[in-house]
Design a protein around this motif. Structure first.
Motif, PDB file in Angstrom:
ATOM      1  N   ALA A 108       7.733  43.495  -5.306  1.00 46.91           N
ATOM      2  CA  ALA A 108       7.781  42.651  -6.509  1.00 46.91           C
ATOM      3  C   ALA A 108       6.512  42.735  -7.365  1.00 46.91           C
ATOM      4  O   ALA A 108       6.618  42.824  -8.597  1.00 46.91           O
ATOM      5  CB  ALA A 108       8.078  41.204  -6.120  1.00 46.91           C
ATOM      6  N   PRO A 109       5.301  42.705  -6.795  1.00 46.36           N
ATOM      7  CA  PRO A 109       4.115  42.817  -7.658  1.00 46.36           C
ATOM      8  C   PRO A 109       4.069  44.125  -8.445  1.00 46.36           C
ATOM      9  O   PRO A 109       3.662  44.142  -9.610  1.00 46.36           O
ATOM     10  CB  PRO A 109       2.948  42.737  -6.659  1.00 46.36           C
ATOM     11  CG  PRO A 109       3.506  42.020  -5.483  1.00 46.36           C
ATOM     12  CD  PRO A 109       4.940  42.457  -5.398  1.00 46.36           C
ATOM     13  N   LEU A 110       4.498  45.208  -7.805  1.00 44.64           N
ATOM     14  CA  LEU A 110       4.503  46.491  -8.507  1.00 44.64           C
ATOM     15  C   LEU A 110       5.572  46.529  -9.591  1.00 44.64           C
ATOM     16  O   LEU A 110       5.351  47.083 -10.676  1.00 44.64           O
ATOM     17  CB  LEU A 110       4.718  47.634  -7.512  1.00 44.64           C
ATOM     18  CG  LEU A 110       3.550  47.928  -6.577  1.00 44.64           C
ATOM     19  CD1 LEU A 110       3.968  48.932  -5.506  1.00 44.64           C
ATOM     20  CD2 LEU A 110       2.349  48.442  -7.357  1.00 44.64           C
ATOM     21  N   ARG A 111       6.723  45.948  -9.310  1.00 45.34           N
ATOM     22  CA  ARG A 111       7.777  45.882 -10.328  1.00 45.34           C
ATOM     23  C   ARG A 111       7.257  45.168 -11.572  1.00 45.34           C
ATOM     24  O   ARG A 111       7.496  45.591 -12.705  1.00 45.34           O
ATOM     25  CB  ARG A 111       8.992  45.130  -9.791  1.00 45.34           C
ATOM     26  CG  ARG A 111       9.729  45.797  -8.653  1.00 45.34           C
ATOM     27  CD  ARG A 111      10.855  44.885  -8.178  1.00 45.34           C
ATOM     28  NE  ARG A 111      11.404  45.304  -6.907  1.00 45.34           N
ATOM     29  CZ  ARG A 111      12.696  45.517  -6.689  1.00 45.34           C
ATOM     30  NH1 ARG A 111      13.564  45.350  -7.653  1.00 45.34           N
ATOM     31  NH2 ARG A 111      13.116  45.895  -5.500  1.00 45.34           N
ATOM     32  N   TYR A 112       6.552  44.075 -11.334  1.00 49.05           N
ATOM     33  CA  TYR A 112       6.037  43.267 -12.444  1.00 49.05           C
ATOM     34  C   TYR A 112       4.940  44.028 -13.197  1.00 49.05           C
ATOM     35  O   TYR A 112       4.927  44.071 -14.431  1.00 49.05           O
ATOM     36  CB  TYR A 112       5.499  41.945 -11.908  1.00 49.05           C
ATOM     37  CG  TYR A 112       5.185  40.937 -12.977  1.00 49.05           C
ATOM     38  CD1 TYR A 112       6.199  40.191 -13.572  1.00 49.05           C
ATOM     39  CD2 TYR A 112       3.871  40.729 -13.399  1.00 49.05           C
ATOM     40  CE1 TYR A 112       5.914  39.257 -14.558  1.00 49.05           C
ATOM     41  CE2 TYR A 112       3.581  39.800 -14.380  1.00 49.05           C
ATOM     42  CZ  TYR A 112       4.603  39.068 -14.961  1.00 49.05           C
ATOM     43  OH  TYR A 112       4.316  38.155 -15.943  1.00 49.05           O
ATOM     44  N   ALA A 113       4.014  44.647 -12.461  1.00 53.02           N
ATOM     45  CA  ALA A 113       2.902  45.363 -13.087  1.00 53.02           C
ATOM     46  C   ALA A 113       3.380  46.596 -13.856  1.00 53.02           C
ATOM     47  O   ALA A 113       2.852  46.922 -14.919  1.00 53.02           O
ATOM     48  CB  ALA A 113       1.876  45.769 -12.027  1.00 53.02           C
ATOM     49  N   LEU A 114       4.378  47.273 -13.313  1.00 53.63           N
ATOM     50  CA  LEU A 114       4.878  48.506 -13.914  1.00 53.63           C
ATOM     51  C   LEU A 114       5.954  48.268 -14.966  1.00 53.63           C
ATOM     52  O   LEU A 114       6.268  49.158 -15.754  1.00 53.63           O
ATOM     53  CB  LEU A 114       5.457  49.423 -12.836  1.00 53.63           C
ATOM     54  CG  LEU A 114       4.493  49.970 -11.783  1.00 53.63           C
ATOM     55  CD1 LEU A 114       5.270  50.503 -10.589  1.00 53.63           C
ATOM     56  CD2 LEU A 114       3.615  51.054 -12.378  1.00 53.63           C
ATOM     57  N   GLU A 115       6.539  47.048 -14.923  1.00 50.21           N
ATOM     58  CA  GLU A 115       7.706  46.739 -15.757  1.00 50.21           C
ATOM     59  C   GLU A 115       8.806  47.765 -15.508  1.00 50.21           C
ATOM     60  O   GLU A 115       9.430  48.294 -16.418  1.00 50.21           O
ATOM     61  CB  GLU A 115       7.338  46.674 -17.240  1.00 50.21           C
ATOM     62  CG  GLU A 115       6.340  45.581 -17.560  1.00 50.21           C
ATOM     63  CD  GLU A 115       6.029  45.481 -19.039  1.00 50.21           C
ATOM     64  OE1 GLU A 115       6.320  46.446 -19.784  1.00 50.21           O
ATOM     65  OE2 GLU A 115       5.506  44.439 -19.464  1.00 50.21           O
ATOM     66  N   LYS A 116       9.015  48.031 -14.220  1.00 49.33           N
ATOM     67  CA  LYS A 116       9.964  49.072 -13.820  1.00 49.33           C
ATOM     68  C   LYS A 116      10.524  48.745 -12.450  1.00 49.33           C
ATOM     69  O   LYS A 116       9.794  48.289 -11.564  1.00 49.33           O
ATOM     70  CB  LYS A 116       9.227  50.422 -13.766  1.00 49.33           C
ATOM     71  CG  LYS A 116      10.022  51.585 -13.249  1.00 49.33           C
ATOM     72  CD  LYS A 116       9.145  52.827 -13.189  1.00 49.33           C
ATOM     73  CE  LYS A 116       9.885  54.018 -12.626  1.00 49.33           C
ATOM     74  NZ  LYS A 116       9.031  55.225 -12.555  1.00 49.33           N
ATOM     75  N   ASP A 117      11.819  48.958 -12.267  1.00 50.79           N
ATOM     76  CA  ASP A 117      12.437  48.750 -10.960  1.00 50.79           C
ATOM     77  C   ASP A 117      12.384  50.038 -10.152  1.00 50.79           C
ATOM     78  O   ASP A 117      12.526  51.136 -10.701  1.00 50.79           O
ATOM     79  CB  ASP A 117      13.901  48.309 -11.110  1.00 50.79           C
ATOM     80  CG  ASP A 117      14.029  46.884 -11.602  1.00 50.79           C
ATOM     81  OD1 ASP A 117      13.136  46.074 -11.286  1.00 50.79           O
ATOM     82  OD2 ASP A 117      15.007  46.572 -12.301  1.00 50.79           O
ATOM     83  N   PRO A 118      12.212  49.921  -8.838  1.00 46.39           N
ATOM     84  CA  PRO A 118      12.198  51.109  -7.989  1.00 46.39           C
ATOM     85  C   PRO A 118      13.606  51.615  -7.710  1.00 46.39           C
ATOM     86  O   PRO A 118      14.602  50.931  -7.982  1.00 46.39           O
ATOM     87  CB  PRO A 118      11.548  50.593  -6.697  1.00 46.39           C
ATOM     88  CG  PRO A 118      11.954  49.154  -6.642  1.00 46.39           C
ATOM     89  CD  PRO A 118      11.982  48.681  -8.073  1.00 46.39           C
ATOM     90  N   ILE A 119      13.678  52.783  -7.130  1.00 46.30           N
ATOM     91  CA  ILE A 119      14.946  53.329  -6.646  1.00 46.30           C
ATOM     92  C   ILE A 119      15.093  52.904  -5.195  1.00 46.30           C
ATOM     93  O   ILE A 119      14.210  53.159  -4.380  1.00 46.30           O
ATOM     94  CB  ILE A 119      14.956  54.868  -6.747  1.00 46.30           C
ATOM     95  CG1 ILE A 119      14.792  55.314  -8.196  1.00 46.30           C
ATOM     96  CG2 ILE A 119      16.235  55.443  -6.141  1.00 46.30           C
ATOM     97  CD1 ILE A 119      14.509  56.808  -8.349  1.00 46.30           C
ATOM     98  N   SER A 120      16.198  52.247  -4.874  1.00 47.87           N
ATOM     99  CA  SER A 120      16.444  51.834  -3.494  1.00 47.87           C
ATOM    100  C   SER A 120      17.115  52.981  -2.748  1.00 47.87           C
ATOM    101  O   SER A 120      18.169  53.461  -3.153  1.00 47.87           O
ATOM    102  CB  SER A 120      17.332  50.592  -3.446  1.00 47.87           C
ATOM    103  OG  SER A 120      17.621  50.241  -2.104  1.00 47.87           O
ATOM    104  N   ILE A 121      16.491  53.413  -1.651  1.00 48.56           N
ATOM    105  CA  ILE A 121      17.062  54.516  -0.880  1.00 48.56           C
ATOM    106  C   ILE A 121      17.725  54.020   0.400  1.00 48.56           C
ATOM    107  O   ILE A 121      18.225  54.812   1.192  1.00 48.56           O
ATOM    108  CB  ILE A 121      15.995  55.581  -0.551  1.00 48.56           C
ATOM    109  CG1 ILE A 121      14.832  54.976   0.217  1.00 48.56           C
ATOM    110  CG2 ILE A 121      15.516  56.249  -1.837  1.00 48.56           C
ATOM    111  CD1 ILE A 121      13.816  55.993   0.688  1.00 48.56           C
TER     112      ILE A 121
END
Length: 203
Positions: A108-121
């Motif tokens: 979640a902190p990275l999502r917020y900082a990057l303004e980007k959602d990750p790819i769920s594998i």
């Protein structure tokens, strides 16, 4: 991703992720490395960027800290083409004493900082099931997915056209599948616990 052999993954996670990567021949840094599990403040001036890191993989990490998040952020913003991946989207996980943040919450902190959602594998993405089937060659018609969460475990099974069995010993309660605000995700079977399978087996 077809990650080249000379490229690496930066891990926010624990020994289990490292073991899986090792078995697949994927090079990694971070994870349980004592240098990344430190309580010392992170200093960007003393950080050396590894240009071979081509993915950041976030999983459940009971030692997540500012250093790991900062290094991951640097790789994702400074290494061209670096992929942002999560092992699964579980927001919480049950412990003996109650709910705790899950693997999906670690990113979640990275999502917020990057303004980007990750790819769920992982669950509920079908990607993981395709990889399992490629290695194990199981018959989907003779396979059942057992889990305690509708939006990851059961959805994962349904995405792979597997039968699904919901156990009520974890996140999901009976109210979630029969109550007035019941989930649209409906398992094929429901049982109180995995121990009930012993009854089916006649033991």
């Amino acid at each position: 991703m077809k990650l080249p052999k000379d490229k690496k993954v930066y891990v926010i996670g624990m020994a289990g992720i490292e073991e899986e990567l090792r078995e697949e021949g994927v090079s990694f840094i971070g994870g349980t490395d004592p240098a990344d599990c430190t309580l010392e403040p992170f200093s960007l001036s003393s950080f050396s960027l590894d240009p071979d890191v081509q993915a950041v993989l976030c999983g459940l990490d009971l030692s997540v800290n500012y250093t790991k998040l900062s290094k991951a952020f640097q790789y994702l913003t400074r290494n061209p083409g670096c992929q942002f991946l999560v092992t699964n989207e579980d927001s919480t996980f049950p412990s003996a004493d109650g709910l705790l943040p899950g693997a999906g919450a670690i990113s979640a902190p990275l999502r917020y900082a990057l303004e980007k959602d990750p790819i769920s594998i992982g669950k509920p993405a079908k990607t993981m099931l395709d990889c399992i089937q490629a290695k194990v060659k199981f018959d989907p018609e003779r396979t059942i997915m057992i889990g305690d969460r509708l939006n990851t475990d059961i959805l994962f099974g349904q995405a792979g056209s597997l039968a699904t069995l919901l156990v009520l010993t974890g996140i999901t309660s009976k109210q979630d599948i029969t109550g007035p605000n019941a989930s649209p995700i409906v398992p094929d079977y429901v049982t109180q616990s995995i121990g009930d399978l012993r009854v089916v087996d006649g033991q």
